[in-house]
Design an enzyme around this catalytic site. Structure first.
Site, PDB file in Angstrom:
ATOM      1  N   ARG A 235       0.862  -1.187   0.000  1.00  0.00           N
ATOM      2  CA  ARG A 235       0.000   0.000   0.000  1.00  0.00           C
ATOM      3  C   ARG A 235       0.896   1.234   0.000  1.00  0.00           C
ATOM      4  O   ARG A 235       1.925   1.265   0.688  1.00  0.00           O
ATOM      5  CB  ARG A 235      -0.917   0.037   1.229  1.00  0.00           C
ATOM      6  CG  ARG A 235      -2.109  -0.922   1.159  1.00  0.00           C
ATOM      7  CD  ARG A 235      -3.137  -0.527   0.103  1.00  0.00           C
ATOM      8  NE  ARG A 235      -4.273  -1.433   0.032  1.00  0.00           N
ATOM      9  CZ  ARG A 235      -4.357  -2.506  -0.750  1.00  0.00           C
ATOM     10  NH1 ARG A 235      -3.359  -2.820  -1.555  1.00  0.00           N
ATOM     11  NH2 ARG A 235      -5.433  -3.261  -0.748  1.00  0.00           N
ATOM     12  N   GLU A 264      -2.609   7.577  -4.814  1.00  0.00           N
ATOM     13  CA  GLU A 264      -2.999   6.953  -6.082  1.00  0.00           C
ATOM     14  C   GLU A 264      -4.484   7.105  -6.399  1.00  0.00           C
ATOM     15  O   GLU A 264      -4.876   6.981  -7.558  1.00  0.00           O
ATOM     16  CB  GLU A 264      -2.613   5.469  -6.096  1.00  0.00           C
ATOM     17  CG  GLU A 264      -3.414   4.600  -5.130  1.00  0.00           C
ATOM     18  CD  GLU A 264      -3.014   3.126  -5.205  1.00  0.00           C
ATOM     19  OE1 GLU A 264      -1.813   2.825  -5.137  1.00  0.00           O
ATOM     20  OE2 GLU A 264      -3.933   2.281  -5.317  1.00  0.00           O
ATOM     21  N   HIS A 296      -0.854  -0.143  -9.698  1.00  0.00           N
ATOM     22  CA  HIS A 296      -1.596  -1.103  -8.872  1.00  0.00           C
ATOM     23  C   HIS A 296      -2.101  -2.280  -9.716  1.00  0.00           C
ATOM     24  O   HIS A 296      -3.298  -2.565  -9.757  1.00  0.00           O
ATOM     25  CB  HIS A 296      -2.760  -0.405  -8.156  1.00  0.00           C
ATOM     26  CG  HIS A 296      -3.098  -1.065  -6.849  1.00  0.00           C
ATOM     27  ND1 HIS A 296      -3.345  -0.350  -5.707  1.00  0.00           N
ATOM     28  CD2 HIS A 296      -3.219  -2.370  -6.503  1.00  0.00           C
ATOM     29  CE1 HIS A 296      -3.620  -1.187  -4.720  1.00  0.00           C
ATOM     30  NE2 HIS A 296      -3.547  -2.423  -5.178  1.00  0.00           N
TER      31      HIS A 296
HETATM   32  P1  NAD Z   1      -1.188 -11.370   4.851  1.00  0.00           P
HETATM   33  O1  NAD Z   1      -2.165 -10.944   5.892  1.00  0.00           O
HETATM   34  O2  NAD Z   1      -1.111 -12.795   4.450  1.00  0.00           O
HETATM   35  O3  NAD Z   1       0.287 -10.926   5.301  1.00  0.00           O
HETATM   36  C1  NAD Z   1       0.577  -9.695   5.908  1.00  0.00           C
HETATM   37  C2  NAD Z   1       1.708  -9.935   6.887  1.00  0.00           C
HETATM   38  O4  NAD Z   1       2.065  -8.666   7.464  1.00  0.00           O
HETATM   39  C3  NAD Z   1       1.310 -10.869   8.047  1.00  0.00           C
HETATM   40  O5  NAD Z   1       2.279 -11.878   8.220  1.00  0.00           O
HETATM   41  C4  NAD Z   1       1.264  -9.929   9.241  1.00  0.00           C
HETATM   42  O6  NAD Z   1       1.626 -10.566  10.454  1.00  0.00           O
HETATM   43  C5  NAD Z   1       2.286  -8.888   8.835  1.00  0.00           C
HETATM   44  N1  NAD Z   1       2.173  -7.653   9.609  1.00  0.00           N
HETATM   45  C6  NAD Z   1       1.075  -7.135  10.212  1.00  0.00           C
HETATM   46  N2  NAD Z   1       1.414  -6.000  10.862  1.00  0.00           N
HETATM   47  C7  NAD Z   1       2.740  -5.819  10.652  1.00  0.00           C
HETATM   48  C8  NAD Z   1       3.659  -4.834  11.082  1.00  0.00           C
HETATM   49  N3  NAD Z   1       3.271  -3.815  11.856  1.00  0.00           N
HETATM   50  N4  NAD Z   1       4.948  -4.959  10.696  1.00  0.00           N
HETATM   51  C9  NAD Z   1       5.345  -6.006   9.926  1.00  0.00           C
HETATM   52  N5  NAD Z   1       4.506  -6.962   9.492  1.00  0.00           N
HETATM   53  C10 NAD Z   1       3.231  -6.873   9.854  1.00  0.00           C
HETATM   54  O7  NAD Z   1      -1.475 -10.436   3.601  1.00  0.00           O
HETATM   55  P2  NAD Z   1      -1.038 -10.695   2.086  1.00  0.00           P
HETATM   56  O8  NAD Z   1      -2.127 -11.406   1.381  1.00  0.00           O
HETATM   57  O9  NAD Z   1       0.340 -11.222   2.047  1.00  0.00           O
HETATM   58  O10 NAD Z   1      -1.045  -9.188   1.544  1.00  0.00           O
HETATM   59  C11 NAD Z   1      -0.079  -8.231   1.967  1.00  0.00           C
HETATM   60  C12 NAD Z   1      -0.481  -6.864   1.482  1.00  0.00           C
HETATM   61  O11 NAD Z   1      -0.380  -6.826   0.048  1.00  0.00           O
HETATM   62  C13 NAD Z   1      -1.948  -6.488   1.757  1.00  0.00           C
HETATM   63  O12 NAD Z   1      -2.084  -5.898   3.024  1.00  0.00           O
HETATM   64  C14 NAD Z   1      -2.277  -5.527   0.658  1.00  0.00           C
HETATM   65  O13 NAD Z   1      -2.104  -4.208   1.143  1.00  0.00           O
HETATM   66  C15 NAD Z   1      -1.235  -5.797  -0.419  1.00  0.00           C
HETATM   67  N6  NAD Z   1      -1.828  -6.233  -1.699  1.00  0.00           N
HETATM   68  C16 NAD Z   1      -1.494  -5.569  -2.834  1.00  0.00           C
HETATM   69  C17 NAD Z   1      -2.012  -5.966  -4.056  1.00  0.00           C
HETATM   70  C18 NAD Z   1      -1.630  -5.299  -5.353  1.00  0.00           C
HETATM   71  O14 NAD Z   1      -2.347  -5.464  -6.361  1.00  0.00           O
HETATM   72  N7  NAD Z   1      -0.540  -4.557  -5.419  1.00  0.00           N
HETATM   73  C19 NAD Z   1      -2.906  -7.038  -4.098  1.00  0.00           C
HETATM   74  C20 NAD Z   1      -3.218  -7.718  -2.910  1.00  0.00           C
HETATM   75  C21 NAD Z   1      -2.677  -7.308  -1.720  1.00  0.00           C
END
Ligand code: NAD
Length: 335
Positions: A235, A264, A296
């Site tokens: 994000r 964005e 994105h």
């Molecule tokens: P997920 O929930 O599987 O993984 C997120 C990880 O971040 C978890 O292991 C969690 O413990 C960790 N986390 C939480 N708080 C934290 C902190 N303060 N410091 C460090 N780590 C922390 O999520 P995911 O499916 O792997 O997705 C990750 C991110 O990717 C989403 O939050 C979303 O914002 C982003 N995303 C982007 C797109 C894109 O098109 N670019 C698409 C999907 C998701």
């Protein structure tokens, strides 16, 4: 169930309509973003379906609730654009697509790494221009490099596995460490300062929360290796863009690859090629040849779209039937 679907493009309609053959909901597709001016379009729709740059703040949720909306379902994993507390107070359930294809986003992050390193964006234009010089295209071997993964959940772990395939060592930082990450050969957890100080490449995969807003700022950038490569497919507001620009100008950040940008909402998913973009920070960012911005598109694979559509429709059906809403986003008062 009647569903008002905001910020929809042709590809959203196609994937939702294809999956809906098995569900039979009644969709109305709106091109426009959900915000306080467009929320009235959802009048009479018990379900509203939104995407990452739709705005579901308190003001919008109040309009939706007043006009009969009881379910807000996101075609996304992240839900930082929803005021969960207000939704709960208004009796609007919030659901999301917690996982669709972690490969889609992780592979896009790797595409940014490879493009920045081997300067494919420059090489492509050069060769088309009959310029076959290699000056300025020098890259480095990924083999043996250290990659820092901030957020080792579904996407971060897939990314780490791919980078391990290149022969990289992996440092992870996560508020909630897990065994899937440490199961990867050469992967170990460290604290954030250690990750910042020792990584040649840093990739962000944690959610945007109050605690992670501007995780990458002037202070954390100062702790990074000179010439570090920074990748953000998570994000936009994880990075203080102005601080990142300073880092690029000083050479501290050698490469920046972003699929997300903190402002964005006014730009991405639209064709603005005939418009003068007013965001000076974005324009400055775009001017550096060691910066790649994609709009994105990490999620944008066939497999991911199909999975998003199916889970979204399941969420709507579960809600309609009064069954447990497996993908509900629950409001926790303390984060
Ligand atoms: P997920 O929930 O599987 O993984 C997120 C990880 O971040 C978890 O292991 C969690 O413990 C960790 N986390 C939480 N708080 C934290 C902190 N303060 N410091 C460090 N780590 C922390 O999520 P995911 O499916 O792997 O997705 C990750 C991110 O990717 C989403 O939050 C979303 O914002 C982003 N995303 C982007 C797109 C894109 O098109 N670019 C698409 C999907 C998701």
């Amino acid at each position: 169930m009647k569903v008002a679907c905001f910020s929809t493009k042709g590809y959203d309609r196609q994937s939702l309509e294809a999956a809906n053959v098995h569900y039979g909901h009644e969709f109305t597709f709106f091109d426009v973003q959900l915000n306080k001016d467009t929320a009235i379009l959802a009048e009479g729709y018990p379900a509203v379906c939104i995407f990452v740059n739709d705005i579901a703040d308190a003001a919008v949720l109040e309009i939706l609730a007043k006009h009969g909306t009881r379910l807000l379902t996101l075609r996304a994993a992240g839900y930082n654009n929803v005021d969960l507390q207000r939704a709960t107070e208004l009796g609007i359930k919030v659901a999301r697509v917690p996982a669709y294809s972690p490969y889609s986003v992780a592979e896009h992050a790797v595409a940014l790494v490879l493009t920045l390193n081997r300067k494919i964006h420059k090489a492509y234009n050069r060769v088309r221009d009959d310029n076959f010089s290699l000056e300025g295209l020098l890259g480095f071997d990924l083999y043996g490099r250290t990659v820092g993964v901030v957020g080792t959940g579904k996407i971060g772990t897939v990314f780490a596995n791919i980078m391990r395939g290149f022969g990289c060592s992996l440092l992870g930082y996560d508020a909630y460490p897990n065994d899937r990450f440490t199961a990867i050969e050469t992967a170990k957890y460290v604290d954030l300062p250690e990750l910042l100080a020792n990584s040649d490449i840093i990739s962000l995969h944690c959610p945007l929360l109050p605690s992670t807003h501007y995780l990458i700022n002037a202070e954390t950038i100062s702790r990074m290796k000179p010439g570090v490569m920074l990748i953000n497919t998570s994000r936009g507001a994880l990075i203080d863009t102005v601080a990142a620009i300073e880092g690029i100008k000083s050479g501290k950040i050698g490469y920046l690859g972003i699929d997300v940008y903190e402002k964005e909402d006014d730009l991405f998913f639209e064709d603005l090629s005939d418009t003068i973009i007013q965001d000076d920070t974005f324009q400055l960012l775009q001017s550096f040849s060691n910066v790649i911005v994609t709009a994105h598109q990490g999620f944008f694979t066939r497999e991911a779209l199909e999975a998003i559509a199916t889970t979204t429709l399941t969420n709507i059906t579960d809600f309609e039937k009064g069954e447990p809403l497996h993908n509900e986003v629950i409001y926790h008062p303390h984060g």
